[in-house]
Scaffold this motif. Structure first.
Motif, PDB file in Angstrom:
ATOM      1  N   LYS A   1      51.927  52.151  66.248  1.00 18.81           N
ATOM      2  CA  LYS A   1      52.026  50.774  65.756  1.00 18.81           C
ATOM      3  C   LYS A   1      51.669  50.721  64.274  1.00 18.81           C
ATOM      4  O   LYS A   1      52.321  50.028  63.495  1.00 18.81           O
ATOM      5  CB  LYS A   1      51.096  49.858  66.554  1.00 18.81           C
ATOM      6  N   LYS A   2      50.662  51.493  63.883  1.00 15.01           N
ATOM      7  CA  LYS A   2      50.248  51.534  62.481  1.00 15.01           C
ATOM      8  C   LYS A   2      51.366  52.128  61.620  1.00 15.01           C
ATOM      9  O   LYS A   2      51.691  51.598  60.556  1.00 15.01           O
ATOM     10  CB  LYS A   2      48.975  52.371  62.359  1.00 15.01           C
TER      11      LYS A   2
ATOM     12  N   LYS B   1      54.180  49.605  61.343  1.00 18.53           N
ATOM     13  CA  LYS B   1      53.813  48.520  60.428  1.00 18.53           C
ATOM     14  C   LYS B   1      53.959  48.986  58.977  1.00 18.53           C
ATOM     15  O   LYS B   1      54.482  48.255  58.128  1.00 18.53           O
ATOM     16  CB  LYS B   1      52.380  48.076  60.705  1.00 18.53           C
TER      17      LYS B   1
ATOM     18  N   LYS C   1      57.625  49.160  58.114  1.00 18.85           N
ATOM     19  CA  LYS C   1      58.179  47.819  57.900  1.00 18.85           C
ATOM     20  C   LYS C   1      57.820  47.300  56.511  1.00 18.85           C
ATOM     21  O   LYS C   1      58.640  46.699  55.835  1.00 18.85           O
ATOM     22  CB  LYS C   1      57.660  46.854  58.960  1.00 18.85           C
TER      23      LYS C   1
END
Length: 191
Positions: free
Chosen positions: A77-78, A81, A84
């Protein structure tokens, strides 16, 4: 009396149809039982291949479940992120470069129009002028210097425009690469 004979005939037809259906169903049950027996004993090569394929698919399913569990962990997830954020910055930089490119194109068109105007004026001056040679040389020198100045401005604008286009291409390539990476990442972990 005829209706009684007719009813018996109808009943006989119905019984015959039911008997035929029973025989058909019995044949179908025998075929299914034979297929089941062949499947459990692994006699038929196609069934063996299907069993092997089914085993492979089950293993892949289990591996995908593990990968999906790993993908849902905090580390990914990190990373997602961060990707993104980088992608967003690259998109904003691309938009800015496109705006700069459009401004450069507009400026180049304006300079081209100015160049054409100066060229027309110079041609018109040549037609109108019946002045002496000295005056004609002076006017021609002025027109040529204006023409050279305009050409220099045009060349400088074209260089800026080419630089912006080059930078734009690099950014587009980077965004394309990042989008492919993100697609591969999401494809790999979404299954």
């Amino acid at each position: 009396m005829e209706s009684g004979g007719q009813d018996e005939k109808n009943d006989t037809e119905i019984l015959n149809k039911l008997e035929d259906e029973r025989f058909r169903l019995q044949r179908q049950v025998r075929v299914i039982e034979a297929d089941r027996l062949h499947r459990t004993t692994g006699v038929h090569p196609q069934l063996r291949r299907q069993d092997m394929l089914l085993g492979t698919l089950k293993r892949e399913y289990i591996n995908l479940l593990k990968d999906l569990k790993i993908a849902r962990s905090g580390a990914h997830k990190k990373k997602d992120k961060k990707m993104k954020g980088t992608l967003k910055r690259a998109l904003l930089q691309r938009i800015k470069s496109e705006i700069d490119s459009e401004e450069g194109t507009t400026e180049m068109h304006q300079l081209e129009e100015l160049f054409q105007k100066n060229l027309r004026e110079m041609l018109q001056l040549k037609k109108i002028t019946n002045a002496t040679t000295g005056q004609l040389d002076e006017r021609r020198t002025q027109s040529e210097s204006r023409l050279m100045a305009t050409e220099n401005k045009l060349e400088a604008a074209m260089l800026r425009f080419n630089l912006v286009q080059t930078e734009n291409k690099k950014i587009r390539d980077e965004i394309s690469h990042m989008l492919k990476d993100r697609y591969n990442f999401n494809t790999f972990f979404s299954d």
